[in-house]
Design an enzyme around this catalytic site. Structure first.
Site, PDB file in Angstrom:
ATOM      1  N   SER A 143     -34.712  86.920  42.556  1.00 28.87           N
ATOM      2  CA  SER A 143     -35.527  87.024  43.767  1.00 28.87           C
ATOM      3  C   SER A 143     -35.621  88.478  44.213  1.00 28.87           C
ATOM      4  O   SER A 143     -34.604  89.115  44.516  1.00 28.87           O
ATOM      5  CB  SER A 143     -34.918  86.198  44.892  1.00 28.87           C
ATOM      6  OG  SER A 143     -35.581  86.460  46.115  1.00 28.87           O
ATOM      7  N   MET A 199     -43.410  80.846  52.115  1.00 28.45           N
ATOM      8  CA  MET A 199     -42.776  80.352  53.343  1.00 28.45           C
ATOM      9  C   MET A 199     -43.681  80.745  54.502  1.00 28.45           C
ATOM     10  O   MET A 199     -43.365  81.632  55.304  1.00 28.45           O
ATOM     11  CB  MET A 199     -41.365  80.931  53.470  1.00 28.45           C
ATOM     12  CG  MET A 199     -40.396  80.331  52.474  1.00 28.45           C
ATOM     13  SD  MET A 199     -38.785  81.142  52.466  1.00 28.45           S
ATOM     14  CE  MET A 199     -39.064  82.339  51.158  1.00 28.45           C
ATOM     15  N   GLY A 211     -35.805  81.789  54.916  1.00 29.59           N
ATOM     16  CA  GLY A 211     -36.112  82.881  55.821  1.00 29.59           C
ATOM     17  C   GLY A 211     -35.364  84.164  55.557  1.00 29.59           C
ATOM     18  O   GLY A 211     -35.898  85.241  55.785  1.00 29.59           O
ATOM     19  N   PHE A 212     -34.142  84.053  55.041  1.00 28.50           N
ATOM     20  CA  PHE A 212     -33.342  85.253  54.815  1.00 28.50           C
ATOM     21  C   PHE A 212     -32.529  85.118  53.545  1.00 28.50           C
ATOM     22  O   PHE A 212     -32.066  84.032  53.204  1.00 28.50           O
ATOM     23  CB  PHE A 212     -32.390  85.501  56.000  1.00 28.50           C
ATOM     24  CG  PHE A 212     -33.083  85.873  57.269  1.00 28.50           C
ATOM     25  CD1 PHE A 212     -33.423  87.184  57.544  1.00 28.50           C
ATOM     26  CD2 PHE A 212     -33.424  84.894  58.188  1.00 28.50           C
ATOM     27  CE1 PHE A 212     -34.086  87.522  58.710  1.00 28.50           C
ATOM     28  CE2 PHE A 212     -34.081  85.214  59.362  1.00 28.50           C
ATOM     29  CZ  PHE A 212     -34.409  86.539  59.627  1.00 28.50           C
ATOM     30  N   GLY A 213     -32.331  86.241  52.856  1.00 30.64           N
ATOM     31  CA  GLY A 213     -31.488  86.267  51.681  1.00 30.64           C
ATOM     32  C   GLY A 213     -30.028  86.411  52.077  1.00 30.64           C
ATOM     33  O   GLY A 213     -29.685  86.693  53.229  1.00 30.64           O
ATOM     34  N   GLY A 214     -29.138  86.216  51.109  1.00 30.30           N
ATOM     35  CA  GLY A 214     -27.720  86.451  51.328  1.00 30.30           C
ATOM     36  C   GLY A 214     -26.976  85.361  52.067  1.00 30.30           C
ATOM     37  O   GLY A 214     -25.824  85.554  52.461  1.00 30.30           O
ATOM     38  N   GLY A 260     -31.231  79.644  47.090  1.00 31.89           N
ATOM     39  CA  GLY A 260     -30.386  79.898  48.243  1.00 31.89           C
ATOM     40  C   GLY A 260     -28.916  79.861  47.911  1.00 31.89           C
ATOM     41  O   GLY A 260     -28.366  78.804  47.606  1.00 31.89           O
ATOM     42  N   GLY A 261     -28.279  81.012  47.922  1.00 30.47           N
ATOM     43  CA  GLY A 261     -26.848  81.064  47.659  1.00 30.47           C
ATOM     44  C   GLY A 261     -26.456  80.779  46.228  1.00 30.47           C
ATOM     45  O   GLY A 261     -25.286  80.472  45.946  1.00 30.47           O
ATOM     46  N   GLY A 268     -30.749  85.885  44.037  1.00 26.87           N
ATOM     47  CA  GLY A 268     -31.115  87.165  44.643  1.00 26.87           C
ATOM     48  C   GLY A 268     -30.005  88.178  44.550  1.00 26.87           C
ATOM     49  O   GLY A 268     -29.933  88.977  43.615  1.00 26.87           O
ATOM     50  N   SER A 269     -29.081  88.140  45.506  1.00 27.56           N
ATOM     51  CA  SER A 269     -28.004  89.124  45.528  1.00 27.56           C
ATOM     52  C   SER A 269     -27.082  89.008  44.324  1.00 27.56           C
ATOM     53  O   SER A 269     -26.476  89.998  43.907  1.00 27.56           O
ATOM     54  CB  SER A 269     -27.198  88.988  46.831  1.00 27.56           C
ATOM     55  OG  SER A 269     -26.794  87.654  47.050  1.00 27.56           O
TER      56      SER A 269
END
Length: 226
Positions: free
Chosen positions: A7, A65, A139-142, A173-174, A194-195
């Site tokens: 991501s 989104m 809505g948010f990464g991490g 997500g996660g 992502g991270s």
């Protein structure tokens, strides 16, 4: 086969072309489009997707989104997306939208927020190429992975098998080396990370390692055709 989609929400937005090249061994590049209405965050739009398409050979996996995806999703296909995911909570006519995305040449995907059950949408599954189960609130990464989504992943895989569909099951997500095996065991075969990728010293190596973990945990007979 497990697919790993890094991501770019976790990438350096000032160096997107370089960040895309850093994960060229990935299966798809996951691009989060947020409008600050459907989710409380704002990211990027059609012009950036058009530029990114020119900067990488990795196909683009768009996750919208946004409000009113019925209006905007087709434009992202035209901008170069190979797959477009809309949220069922935001779509006015999800079947019509999925058919329009497919007609324009992209894979059609539908996303569900954590609190949205899969069962009411069972009849829609044949209209889709992929279903995305959010394993955090969008809505948010991490964010930390929500273990309570694992039964939902299993139920969704059972519905896909029940209907004999070639439907990819994505989680977002996660997802990391600590959670990807649980997702694969539950039935997911496409993983947005992502991270876990962009926070690694070697993003390309992180992609390979996550893929190997997922494939080792995938039950026999599952996994998407590639």
């Amino acid at each position: 086969m497990a697919l790993i989609n890094p991501s770019i929400l976790s990438a350096d937005f000032a160096r997107l072309a370089e960040e895309a090249k850093a994960v060229e061994g990935a299966d798809w590049l996951h691009v989060d489009v947020m409008d600050n209405h459907f989710v409380p965050n704002l990211t990027l739009g059609v012009p950036v997707v058009e530029s990114l398409r020119k900067a990488t050979d990795t196909p683009l996996d768009l996750h919208l989104m946004i409000e009113d995806p019925d209006r905007w999703a087709p434009q992202y296909v035209e901008a170069g997306a190979g797959s477009v995911t809309f949220h069922v909570e935001a779509a006015a006519a999800p079947v019509r939208l999925a058919r329009e995305i497919r007609a324009k040449g992209a894979r059609a995907s539908m996303a569900l927020k954590p609190a949205t059950p899969i069962e009411p949408y069972e009849d829609l599954l044949p209209e889709l190429d992929m279903l995305l189960i959010m394993t955090v609130e969008p809505g948010f990464g991490g964010q930390a992975f929500l273990d309570i989504m694992l039964p939902k992943i299993r139920r969704t895989r059972e519905l896909i098998s029940k209907h004999g569909l070639e439907l990819w099951l994505q989680v977002d997500g996660g997802v990391s080396e600590a959670t990807i095996e649980r997702c694969a065991e539950a039935g997911a075969d496409v993983f947005v990370a992502g991270s876990a990728v962009y926070g690694a010293d070697d993003p390309a190596k992180a992609v390979r390692e996550l893929r190997a973990q997922a494939e080792a945990a995938t039950p026999a007979g599952w996994g998407c055709a590639h």
